[in-house]
Design an enzyme around this catalytic site. Structure first.
Site, PDB file in Angstrom:
ATOM      1  N   TYR A 152     -44.980 -53.543  12.867  1.00 17.63           N
ATOM      2  CA  TYR A 152     -44.344 -54.857  12.947  1.00 17.63           C
ATOM      3  C   TYR A 152     -45.060 -55.807  13.902  1.00 17.63           C
ATOM      4  CZ  TYR A 152     -40.416 -52.532  10.708  1.00 17.63           C
ATOM      5  OH  TYR A 152     -39.640 -51.838   9.835  1.00 17.63           O
ATOM      6  N   PRO A 184     -34.623 -58.780   8.192  1.00 18.74           N
ATOM      7  CA  PRO A 184     -33.682 -58.658   7.081  1.00 18.74           C
ATOM      8  C   PRO A 184     -32.398 -59.455   7.352  1.00 18.74           C
ATOM      9  CG  PRO A 184     -34.453 -56.513   7.819  1.00 18.74           C
ATOM     10  CD  PRO A 184     -34.828 -57.505   8.876  1.00 18.74           C
ATOM     11  N   HIS A 220     -36.660 -56.696  13.211  1.00 21.14           N
ATOM     12  CA  HIS A 220     -36.824 -55.336  12.711  1.00 21.14           C
ATOM     13  C   HIS A 220     -37.561 -54.378  13.647  1.00 21.14           C
ATOM     14  CE1 HIS A 220     -36.567 -52.387   9.690  1.00 21.14           C
ATOM     15  NE2 HIS A 220     -36.654 -53.165   8.642  1.00 21.14           N
ATOM     16  N   SER A 261     -36.150 -50.012  -0.223  1.00 23.57           N
ATOM     17  CA  SER A 261     -35.456 -49.324   0.841  1.00 23.57           C
ATOM     18  C   SER A 261     -34.006 -49.100   0.451  1.00 23.57           C
ATOM     19  CB  SER A 261     -35.521 -50.209   2.090  1.00 23.57           C
ATOM     20  OG  SER A 261     -34.835 -49.610   3.120  1.00 23.57           O
TER      21      SER A 261
HETATM   22  N1  COA Z   1     -27.684 -33.076  -7.761  1.00 22.18           N
HETATM   23  C1  COA Z   1     -26.504 -33.541  -7.308  1.00 22.18           C
HETATM   24  N2  COA Z   1     -26.371 -34.231  -6.145  1.00 22.18           N
HETATM   25  C2  COA Z   1     -27.488 -34.469  -5.439  1.00 22.18           C
HETATM   26  C3  COA Z   1     -28.749 -34.022  -5.865  1.00 22.18           C
HETATM   27  C4  COA Z   1     -28.831 -33.293  -7.091  1.00 22.18           C
HETATM   28  N3  COA Z   1     -29.985 -32.833  -7.562  1.00 22.18           N
HETATM   29  N4  COA Z   1     -29.669 -34.408  -4.952  1.00 22.18           N
HETATM   30  C5  COA Z   1     -29.006 -35.068  -3.992  1.00 22.18           C
HETATM   31  N5  COA Z   1     -27.689 -35.108  -4.271  1.00 22.18           N
HETATM   32  C6  COA Z   1     -26.607 -35.692  -3.464  1.00 22.18           C
HETATM   33  C7  COA Z   1     -26.805 -35.416  -1.982  1.00 22.18           C
HETATM   34  O1  COA Z   1     -26.248 -34.176  -1.617  1.00 22.18           O
HETATM   35  C8  COA Z   1     -26.078 -36.592  -1.360  1.00 22.18           C
HETATM   36  O2  COA Z   1     -24.682 -36.315  -1.381  1.00 22.18           O
HETATM   37  P1  COA Z   1     -23.609 -37.115  -0.447  1.00 22.18           P
HETATM   38  O3  COA Z   1     -23.439 -38.469  -1.065  1.00 22.18           O
HETATM   39  O4  COA Z   1     -22.393 -36.291  -0.584  1.00 22.18           O
HETATM   40  O5  COA Z   1     -24.189 -37.140   0.918  1.00 22.18           O
HETATM   41  C9  COA Z   1     -26.343 -37.716  -2.337  1.00 22.18           C
HETATM   42  O6  COA Z   1     -26.664 -37.091  -3.574  1.00 22.18           O
HETATM   43  C10 COA Z   1     -27.472 -38.629  -1.936  1.00 22.18           C
HETATM   44  O7  COA Z   1     -28.673 -37.903  -1.828  1.00 22.18           O
HETATM   45  P2  COA Z   1     -30.093 -38.521  -2.229  1.00 22.18           P
HETATM   46  O8  COA Z   1     -29.881 -39.669  -3.130  1.00 22.18           O
HETATM   47  O9  COA Z   1     -30.980 -37.427  -2.692  1.00 22.18           O
HETATM   48  O10 COA Z   1     -30.737 -39.044  -0.930  1.00 22.18           O
HETATM   49  P3  COA Z   1     -30.285 -39.361   0.534  1.00 22.18           P
HETATM   50  O11 COA Z   1     -28.939 -39.978   0.619  1.00 22.18           O
HETATM   51  O12 COA Z   1     -30.545 -38.117   1.283  1.00 22.18           O
HETATM   52  O13 COA Z   1     -31.334 -40.511   0.889  1.00 22.18           O
HETATM   53  C11 COA Z   1     -33.402 -41.326   1.723  1.00 22.18           C
HETATM   54  C12 COA Z   1     -32.713 -40.328   0.788  1.00 22.18           C
HETATM   55  C13 COA Z   1     -34.889 -41.150   1.617  1.00 22.18           C
HETATM   56  C14 COA Z   1     -33.021 -42.742   1.318  1.00 22.18           C
HETATM   57  C15 COA Z   1     -32.875 -41.040   3.153  1.00 22.18           C
HETATM   58  O14 COA Z   1     -33.249 -39.747   3.544  1.00 22.18           O
HETATM   59  C16 COA Z   1     -33.436 -41.991   4.159  1.00 22.18           C
HETATM   60  O15 COA Z   1     -34.495 -41.785   4.705  1.00 22.18           O
HETATM   61  N6  COA Z   1     -32.685 -43.065   4.467  1.00 22.18           N
HETATM   62  C17 COA Z   1     -33.085 -44.077   5.415  1.00 22.18           C
HETATM   63  C18 COA Z   1     -33.766 -45.210   4.711  1.00 22.18           C
HETATM   64  C19 COA Z   1     -33.943 -46.351   5.639  1.00 22.18           C
HETATM   65  O16 COA Z   1     -34.514 -46.211   6.685  1.00 22.18           O
HETATM   66  N7  COA Z   1     -33.414 -47.510   5.238  1.00 22.18           N
HETATM   67  C20 COA Z   1     -33.352 -48.656   6.040  1.00 22.18           C
HETATM   68  C21 COA Z   1     -34.654 -49.371   6.127  1.00 22.18           C
HETATM   69  S1  COA Z   1     -34.460 -50.949   6.889  1.00 22.18           S
END
Ligand code: COA
Length: 571
Positions: free
Chosen positions: A2, A15, A261, A502
Site C-alpha cells: 500500500y 474501500p 487500507h 475479495s
Molecule cells: N462442502 C460443503 N461446505 C463447504 C465445503 C464443501 N466442499 N467447503 C467449504 N464449506 C463450508 C465451510 O465449512 C464454511 O462453513 P461455515 O459457513 O459454516 O463457516 C463455508 O462453506 C465457507 O467456506 P469457504 O467458502 O470454503 O471459504 P471460507 O469462508 O473459509 O473463506 C477465504 C475463504 C479465502 C475467503 C478466507 O479464508 C479468507 O481469507 N478471508 C479473508 C478475506 C479478506 O481478507 N477479505 C477482506 C479484504 S479487504
C-alpha cells in the site's frame, strides 16, 4: 503493497463500507446516532486498551487455530502520513511504548475525534484522563452545535480535499501547510485523532444514473458516498482520507465507513462496525423501554467535551492546490463505474448443498463471467487471510488457473460447437470439440479442486506473492540490483490484476466495495449470504472495454449456468 503506491487514496485504495440505512426524523436523531456510534467506539477502544479483544479462531481447515489480532488493535491508533516516495503508517501505540500484541497497558491519554460538517473540520474531545468518556448526551449536544456552526460560519478552506490528491502531491502540500503555525496545530490534531465523524449531505438519487429498484437512493449510490464522498461539491472535502476510520452519517439515514487500507483488512473494519452497531441498537432498545429517556439533549455546559473549529491559513499556493484537487477528485468520481449487484437466485446454502466451497465456487463464477465477455482469463487477485501467522495480513489467491480456463471455455460452447455468446454472433468459430455435460462437470470438478487447493495453500502460509514481495524488498533494502525475475514481462503481466476480488462476509445487510486496481480492470468484492450473493463491482468509465452492467449480466448468466451444470451431478 500500500505505502509505495502514489495514486490517490479515494477509489484507488480506500474501500467504502455501506451499513444498513437508519431512519432519522430530525437533525437531533442524526446527531444522537452519530454520538451513539462514537460512544460505542469508545467502549470498544476500552476493550482494546485492556488488550481484551477475544482472539478469533479459524472456522475451518485446521479449525481452531488462533488468528493474529494485531490489525484490530491498529484500527483506532494509526495514521497514514503521506511521503514524497513512500507513505508512513504512524502508530500511536508505538509512541506510547506499547507493542502490537504486547501486554503493557499504559493509561490512554485523553482522546478526541475530528468532526467534518459542510467541509469544515472540528476537534471534539471525547474522553479525558480525569473525567473519562463524554456521555452520549454531551456528544449529541456537541454534534448539534457543530452542525449549527457549520451552517452559519463563513467559508473555510476545504483542506480535506488535499488528502484526495496523489500521495506525492499531498506530501508536498502538507509540508507547506506545516510552515504555518495555525495549520500545523490543526494538522497535529487531525493526525492524533481517534477517527473522523463525517456529517454528510446525501447524494441525489440520480447521482449514478436512474436509481435501481425504486425512486430513492440505491445501494450503489450509497457505496459511491462511502468510497469517495461524491465529488468536491458534495462530500469529498468532508473527509480526511489518511485517517484509518471515517464514520459517515447523512441526514437521510445513509451511513457507513470509508477506511484507509494500510492499517487493516476489511474484516477488522466489519468486525468493529458490526460490534458498535449492535451496541448502538441495544442502547436504542434500552432507551425505548425507559420512559422519557430519549427526550431532549442535556446541555454540554461544564462537561468535558467542547468542539472547536479547526483553523486554517490558506495562502495562494494552498488555494491553487485546492482548485486543482477539486478538478482531480471530480474527474476520478466521474470516472468510477460502480454497481452493487445482488444475485438473488441462490446463495452459499445451495453451494454447500452441492458439496463445494462457496468461496471457490464464486471465484469460478467470476472467471466464467470474465471469459464469457472477453474469451480469455486475466490475472486475478483474491485476498486470502494469513492471520494464522503472527502479524500475517493477506496473500494472493490466483484464481485464473489453467483448469478454470479449460472449464470456462467448455462452458461457452453451444450445442453446435461454436462459442455461444457476443463474439460468436460475429461468426467466430472455435476449433476444439463439443463437450458433453459430463465433460463440463469433470472440468468443473478439476477447476474447483485446483481453486480450493490454492486457497488452502494461501491461508496456511504457502502462497507465493508475499514471499516474492519479501524477496524483492529485501534486495532493495540491501541495495542489490533488482533480480531479473521482477523485471520480466511475465511478472508484469501476472501482476496487472484485471480482476481484483475479495470476499467480505458480513452478518448485517451491509456491503463493502472498492475501485479497480488497474485502468482496464474490475474490482469485485462479494458477500456470500445464505440465500443470495451481494457483489460490489467496479471499473473505470474511461476504459472502453469494461462495464459493470455488462459484467453483472455475465455473472448472472454464469451463476445460472453453474446451477444448471450442478443439477446434472449425481446426488
Ligand atoms: N462442502 C460443503 N461446505 C463447504 C465445503 C464443501 N466442499 N467447503 C467449504 N464449506 C463450508 C465451510 O465449512 C464454511 O462453513 P461455515 O459457513 O459454516 O463457516 C463455508 O462453506 C465457507 O467456506 P469457504 O467458502 O470454503 O471459504 P471460507 O469462508 O473459509 O473463506 C477465504 C475463504 C479465502 C475467503 C478466507 O479464508 C479468507 O481469507 N478471508 C479473508 C478475506 C479478506 O481478507 N477479505 C477482506 C479484504 S479487504
Amino acid at each position: 503493497m500500500y505505502l509505495n503506491v502514489r495514486l490517490p487514496l479515494p477509489v484507488h485504495s480506500n474501500p467504502g463500507y455501506v451499513l444498513p440505512p437508519r431512519c432519522f426524523r430530525s437533525a437531533q436523531d442524526m446527531a444522537r446516532f452519530a454520538a451513539r456510534m462514537v460512544s460505542g467506539i469508545l467502549q470498544h477502544k476500552e476493550v482494546l486498551d485492556r488488550k481484551e479483544l477475544p482472539v478469533e479462531r479459524a472456522a475451518s481447515r485446521e479449525k481452531g487455530q488462533p488468528l493474529c489480532m494485531a490489525q484490530y488493535y491498529r484500527l483506532l491508533s494509526s495514521y497514514r502520513s503521506p511521503g514524497a516516495d513512500r507513505d508512513v503508517l504512524v502508530s500511536r501505540l508505538e509512541s506510547r511504548g506499547e507493542r502490537e500484541g504486547g501486554r503493557s497497558t499504559p493509561p490512554p491519554p485523553g482522546e478526541h475525534v475530528i468532526v467534518a460538517c459542510k467541509q469544515k473540520l472540528y476537534c471534539l474531545p471525547v474522553s479525558s484522563p480525569g473525567q473519562g468518556a463524554a456521555s452520549e448526551d454531551e456528544l449529541t449536544a456537541e454534534l448539534l452545535a457543530v452542525m449549527r456552526d457549520a451552517a452559519s460560519s463563513p467559508r473555510c478552506p476545504p483542506v480535506g480535499l488535499l488528502t484526495a490528491e496523489r500521495r506525492d502531491t499531498w506530501a508536498a502540500l502538507r509540508q507547506h501547510l506545516y510552515n504555518d503555525e495555525r495549520n500545523a496545530r490543526s494538522l497535529k490534531l487531525i493526525e492524533k485523532s481517534l477517527l473522523m465523524v463525517c456529517l454528510d449531505e446525501p447524494l441525489p438519487p440520480s447521482f449514478n444514473g436512474p436509481p435501481r429498484g425504486g425512486a430513492g437512493r440505491d445501494e450503489t449510490n450509497m457505496a459511491h458516498q462511502m468510497i469517495h464522498g461524491g465529488g468536491s461539491a458534495a462530500n469529498s472535502a468532508n473527509r480526511w482520507f489518511d485517517l484509518t476510520v471515517q464514520l459517515v452519517v447523512s441526514p437521510d439515514g445513509a451511513c457507513g465507513v470509508c477506511y484507509e487500507h494500510s492499517a487493516a483488512e476489511g474484516v477488522a473494519v466489519v468486525q468493529l462496525a458490526e460490534d458498535v452497531l449492535r451496541r448502538v441498537d441495544a442502547t436504542v432498545a434500552g432507551v425505548a423501554g425507559a420512559a422519557g429517556a430519549a427526550a431532549g439533549v442535556a446541555a454540554a455546559e461544564g462537561g468535558p467535551a467542547r468542539a472547536s473549529r479547526l483553523d486554517w491559513a490558506a495562502d495562494q499556493t494552498v488555494e491553487h492546490a485546492l482548485r486543482q484537487a477539486a478538478v482531480h477528485i471530480d474527474t476520478l468520481v466521474e470516472d468510477l463505474d460502480l454497481y452493487v449487484y445482488r444475485y438473488l437466485e441462490y446463495g452459499k446454502n445451495f453451494i454447500k448443498s452441492c458439496r463445494v466451497s462457496p468461496d471457490a465456487y464464486i471465484q469460478l463464477s467470476l472467471q466464467l463471467a470474465y471469459y464469457r465477455m472477453y474469451r480469455r482469463l486475466v490475472a486475478t487477485y483474491e485476498s486470502a487471510s494469513t492471520r494464522r501467522y503472527l502479524l500475517g495480513r493477506v496473500d494472493c489467491i490466483r484464481s485464473a488457473t489453467a483448469e478454470a480456463l479449460a472449464w470456462a471455455a467448455a462452458m461457452c460452447q453451444d450445442e453446435t460447437g461454436s462459442e455461444g455468446d457476443e463474439e460468436s454472433l460475429l461468426g467466430k468459430k472455435v476449433t476444439f470439440s463439443l463437450h458433453t455435460a459430463e465433460e463440463r462437470l469433470m472440468l468443473f470438478e478439476a477447476a474447483i479442486k485446483k481453486q480450493t487447493e490454492i486457497m488452502v495453500d494461501n491461508i496456511t502460509g504457502q502462497g507465493i506473492d508475499v514471499h516474492l514481495l519479501g524477496l524483492r524488498e529485501m534486495a532493495r533494502e540491501l541495495g542489490e540490483p533488482v533480480p531479473e525475475i521482477f523485471k520480466d514481462e511475465a511478472y508484469r503481466t501476472a501482476n496487472h490484476f484485471g480482476l481484483s476480488t475479495s470476499q467480505v462476509a458480513t452478518s448485517l445487510e451491509s456491503v463493502m466495495g472498492y475501485g479497480p486496481v488497474v485502468p482496464d480492470g474490475y474490482g469485485a468484492s462479494y458477500n456470500p449470504k445464505p440465500d443470495c450473493i451481494v457483489f460490489c463491482l467496479s471499473a473505470f468509465k474511461s476504459c472502453e472495454h469494461t462495464s459493470t452492467a455488462r459484467f453483472a449480466r455475465s455473472l448472472e448468466e454464469s451463476l445460472g449456468a453453474m446451477r444448471q451444470l450442478l443439477g446434472a451431478r449425481a446426488p
